[in-house]
Design an enzyme around this catalytic site. Structure first.
Site, short mmCIF file in Angstrom:
data_model
loop_
_atom_site.label_atom_id
_atom_site.label_comp_id
_atom_site.label_asym_id
_atom_site.label_seq_id
_atom_site.Cartn_x
_atom_site.Cartn_y
_atom_site.Cartn_z
N SER A 33 0.86 -1.19 0.00
CA SER A 33 0.00 0.00 0.00
C SER A 33 0.89 1.24 0.00
O SER A 33 2.07 1.17 0.37
CB SER A 33 -0.89 0.00 1.25
OG SER A 33 -1.54 1.25 1.43
N TYR A 92 -3.23 -1.57 9.83
CA TYR A 92 -3.14 -1.57 8.37
C TYR A 92 -1.81 -0.97 7.94
O TYR A 92 -1.10 -1.52 7.09
CB TYR A 92 -4.31 -0.78 7.77
CG TYR A 92 -4.38 -0.85 6.26
CD1 TYR A 92 -5.07 -1.88 5.63
CD2 TYR A 92 -3.75 0.11 5.46
CE1 TYR A 92 -5.13 -1.95 4.24
CE2 TYR A 92 -3.81 0.04 4.08
CZ TYR A 92 -4.51 -0.99 3.47
OH TYR A 92 -4.56 -1.07 2.11
#
Length: 251
Positions: free
Chosen positions: A143, A156
């Site tokens: 990400s 995350y």
């Protein structure tokens, strides 16, 4: 973008190859699965929802993809799933969850970490015998938060940062065996996970303006990078995390 994929790559590029896309019942994973299928691959896409899998299986756009139930947090289920397959040429770990706000609670933090970081490791290890036999490739999904931080999603952020390190370690562990392991780092793409942002005109405009390309990504924008990394064109590329974010994180 799918049309561009078909004209950018040989339409038989993955003919006869078996491609596993974990987390393929929606969003980025489904776009990846469709991209491989349209280039001739035998694609098996996994998801955790029987209803979503059934809906995806019935969608004509998913011709060439077989959807199967798999909870990536279940180590024994993952081992059995991979062991049942006679060949695996490509494994794409596209599974991922975020729980904004709630990740500061330990139970949620650990659950998100298990899906986003632990399960790509366990599934790569489970598939490794077939990947070695095929001299295959793995792509993990990192990400832009592998490079940045978001206080709403500590797990995350940490898990996607960990994907970069895991990808490097796996690449060095299995490079001598002929398996290449890379990652892609998506930015702001229009998916269900980011819906709250792109449905807000102010947030949508702010994010687009920061990117070099001045727009949000689509789910299809990730497909070409993943296909490239799994193709013979990337034969000397391993241990790399490729940002696919329109220049967002470098802005």
């Amino acid at each position: 973008m799918i049309k561009e994929i078909n004209t950018s790559f040989d339409k038989h590029l993955f003919a006869g190859k078996t491609v596993i896309v974990v987390g393929a019942s929606g969003g980025l994973g489904m776009a990846m699965a469709r991209g491989f299928a349209q280039l001739g691959a035998n694609v098996i896409g996994t998801g955790t929802s029987a209803a979503k899998n059934a809906a995806a299986q019935d969608d004509p756009a998913n011709a060439g993809i077989r959807f199967a139930l798999l909870d990536s947090r279940d180590n024994e289920a993952g081992k059995a799933f991979m062991a049942a397959l006679p060949a695996i040429d490509v494994l794409v770990n596209a599974q991922g969850v975020a729980r904004p706000g709630a990740e500061w609670e330990e139970e949620t933090f650990l659950d998100v970490m298990d899906v986003n970081l632990n399960s790509p490791f366990r599934l790569a290890m489970a598939a490794m015998p077939q990947l070695v036999a095929a001299q295959g490739a793995v792509v993990n999904v990192a990400s832009m938060l592998s490079y940045l931080a978001d206080a709403a999603v500590p797990s995350y952020t940490a898990s996607k940062t960990g994907i970069v390190g895991l990808t490097r370690a796996l690449a060095h562990r299995y490079g001598a065996s002929g398996v290449r392991i890379n990652a892609v780092a998506p930015g702001y793409h229009r998916t269900d996970m980011t819906r709250e942002l792109w449905e807000d005109p102010v947030a949508e405009a702010r994010i687009a303006e920061r990117s070099a390309l001045k727009r949000w990504g689509t789910t299809d924008d990730i497909v070409g990078a993943v296909i490239f990394l799994c193709s013979p064109a990337a034969a000397f590329i391993t241990g790399v995390t490729l940002p696919v974010d329109g220049g967002y994180h470098s802005g």
